[in-house]
Design an enzyme around this catalytic site. Structure first.
Site, PDB file in Angstrom:
ATOM      1  N   TYR A  11      -9.456   3.942  -4.561  1.00 13.92           N
ATOM      2  CA  TYR A  11      -8.464   5.002  -4.713  1.00 13.92           C
ATOM      3  C   TYR A  11      -8.469   5.731  -6.046  1.00 13.92           C
ATOM      4  CZ  TYR A  11      -6.843   2.849  -0.453  1.00 13.92           C
ATOM      5  OH  TYR A  11      -6.778   2.349   0.816  1.00 13.92           O
TER       6      TYR A  11
ATOM      7  N   ARG B 172     -11.662   3.132  11.439  1.00 17.17           N
ATOM      8  CA  ARG B 172     -12.811   2.988  10.541  1.00 17.17           C
ATOM      9  C   ARG B 172     -13.212   1.530  10.492  1.00 17.17           C
ATOM     10  NH1 ARG B 172     -10.988   3.195   5.302  1.00 17.17           N
ATOM     11  NH2 ARG B 172     -11.800   1.102   4.930  1.00 17.17           N
TER      12      ARG B 172
ATOM     13  N   GLU C  80       0.818  -1.211   0.000  1.00 18.55           N
ATOM     14  CA  GLU C  80       0.000   0.000   0.000  1.00 18.55           C
ATOM     15  C   GLU C  80       0.857   1.267   0.000  1.00 18.55           C
ATOM     16  OE1 GLU C  80      -3.558  -0.427   2.731  1.00 18.55           O
ATOM     17  OE2 GLU C  80      -2.340  -2.135   3.363  1.00 18.55           O
TER      18      GLU C  80
ATOM     19  N   GLU D  25     -14.003  -5.740   9.292  1.00 18.83           N
ATOM     20  CA  GLU D  25     -12.716  -5.440   9.902  1.00 18.83           C
ATOM     21  C   GLU D  25     -12.706  -4.012  10.428  1.00 18.83           C
ATOM     22  OE1 GLU D  25      -9.314  -4.812   7.224  1.00 18.83           O
ATOM     23  OE2 GLU D  25     -10.698  -5.159   5.567  1.00 18.83           O
TER      24      GLU D  25
ATOM     25  N   SER E 140      -6.718  -2.400   2.265  1.00 19.89           N
ATOM     26  CA  SER E 140      -7.050  -1.807   0.964  1.00 19.89           C
ATOM     27  C   SER E 140      -7.525  -2.828  -0.063  1.00 19.89           C
ATOM     28  CB  SER E 140      -5.841  -1.040   0.393  1.00 19.89           C
ATOM     29  OG  SER E 140      -5.535   0.064   1.206  1.00 19.89           O
TER      30      SER E 140
ATOM     31  N   ASP F 247     -15.592  -1.442   8.775  1.00 18.80           N
ATOM     32  CA  ASP F 247     -16.291  -1.765   7.533  1.00 18.80           C
ATOM     33  C   ASP F 247     -17.316  -2.870   7.780  1.00 18.80           C
ATOM     34  OD1 ASP F 247     -14.650   0.063   6.256  1.00 18.80           O
ATOM     35  OD2 ASP F 247     -13.178  -1.456   5.684  1.00 18.80           O
TER      36      ASP F 247
ATOM     37  N   ASN G 240     -10.059  -0.754  10.582  1.00 19.48           N
ATOM     38  CA  ASN G 240      -8.827  -0.182  10.040  1.00 19.48           C
ATOM     39  C   ASN G 240      -8.274   0.832  11.025  1.00 19.48           C
ATOM     40  OD1 ASN G 240      -8.972  -1.126   6.997  1.00 19.48           O
ATOM     41  ND2 ASN G 240     -11.025  -0.463   7.583  1.00 19.48           N
TER      42      ASN G 240
ATOM     43  N   GLY H 244      -7.318   5.390   5.244  1.00 17.83           N
ATOM     44  CA  GLY H 244      -6.755   6.269   4.231  1.00 17.83           C
ATOM     45  C   GLY H 244      -7.139   7.717   4.427  1.00 17.83           C
TER      46      GLY H 244
END
Length: 299
Positions: free
Chosen positions: A202, A241, A7, A260, A133, A243, A262, A266
């Site tokens: 992205y 964050r 990443e 999950e 990601s 998900d 994070n 990002g």
């Protein structure tokens, strides 16, 4: 920023956006593209605060956090244990489930086993246990008669251990937590295809973000509560964050699961956390300032 993981490019973009915003807030910023000499670089610079904009290993798995703790340099985001735990998707699921957060059924398998037979009834998802990601994610559809043979590639670039999970159809939802507060829920819809993959995350125009998510108020509130519970159960700090998948199709199961958490979400121009922060009333600069002021050791 930058670093050694798959990443790297995302991290360089996140780092630039964060550094630019911090300079706009009046901070003096030094940008470091992390290499294996990072401890020596930090020892020379002795910054007041380290803003961690790394993604993947070693920035998100507790490794860089351990260096910063030893050097007693205050830093942003989560600490050693929470970072390492959240990065291991299988172990994180055990902790979240114990705290009452619903998760998808799954098993950890070696990639060669997953290439020889269907390790779960299709449809299911295969993902490296310690990547972010959507790197290395494979969706095995119902019509796929054979397991994915790309797992046998001699140049397979990810870990040999995969998390196989049931595929939960429906919406892709995400919720950010900032300190002890949930910031809202976004419904993410890939502009092309049905999977929120690396490009959808992205590339400009790769996905459509609906904020606030148009779901039942009870479900919206439940997701915010679950994101906060997961953040706390894993021991996260700063911003995280979570998900989710939610199957609210007319013929669907109604299932809601957390995929999950994070710990290093990002911060690019297409990223979700800045959008959620803006929805909660924080400009990007204010979000950056909050994270710097929140930085510490012993996280």
């Amino acid at each position: 920023m930058g670093g050694l993981s798959a990443e790297r490019e995302v991290s360089l973009n996140s780092g630039k956006a964060c550094a630019d915003a911090l300079e706009g807030e009046g901070y003096r910023v030094t940008r470091i593209d992390v290499g294996r000499d990072i401890a020596a670089v930090l020892d020379r610079l002795r910054p007041d605060v380290v803003f961690n904009a790394l993604h993947g290993s070693p920035g998100e798995d507790g490794t860089i956090q351990g260096i910063l703790e030893i050097m007693r340099l205050p830093y942003t985001h989560s600490g050693v244990l929470a970072s390492a735990l959240a990065m291991d998707k299988a172990k994180a699921k055990l902790v979240m489930a114990a705290a009452g957060v619903p998760v998808a059924h799954g098993v950890v398998v070696h990639r060669r086993e997953a290439a020889e037979r269907h390790v779960l009834p299709p449809p299911y998802v295969l993902k490296p246990v310690n990547e972010g990601s959507s790197v290395g994610v494979i969706i095995v559809r119902e019509e796929r008669s054979h397991p994915p043979q790309e797992l046998t590639r001699p140049d397979w670039p990810h870990t040999d251990w995969l998390l196989a999970e049931e595929y939960v159809a429906g919406r892709e939802l995400t919720c950010a937590v900032m300190g002890g507060k949930a910031l809202g829920v976004i419904d993410i819809r890939p502009a092309a295809g049905v999977f929120y993959d690396y490009d959808a995350k992205y590339a400009k125009g790769g996905s459509i973000h609906i904020l606030p998510a148009k779901i039942k108020p009870k479900i919206y509130q439940q997701i915010e509560e679950l994101a906060l519970t997961a953040h706390q159960a894993l021991g996260c700090r700063g911003v995280s964050r979570a998900d989710f998948r939610y199957d609210d199709r007319p013929e669907g199961s109604g299932k809601l699961v957390c995929l999950e958490v994070n710990t290093q979400p990002g911060m690019t121009e297409t990223s979700l956390v800045p959008e959620l922060a803006a929805h909660a009333g924080y400009s990007f600069g204010e979000l950056m300032r909050w994270m710097v002021e929140d930085a510490s050791c012993d996280r």
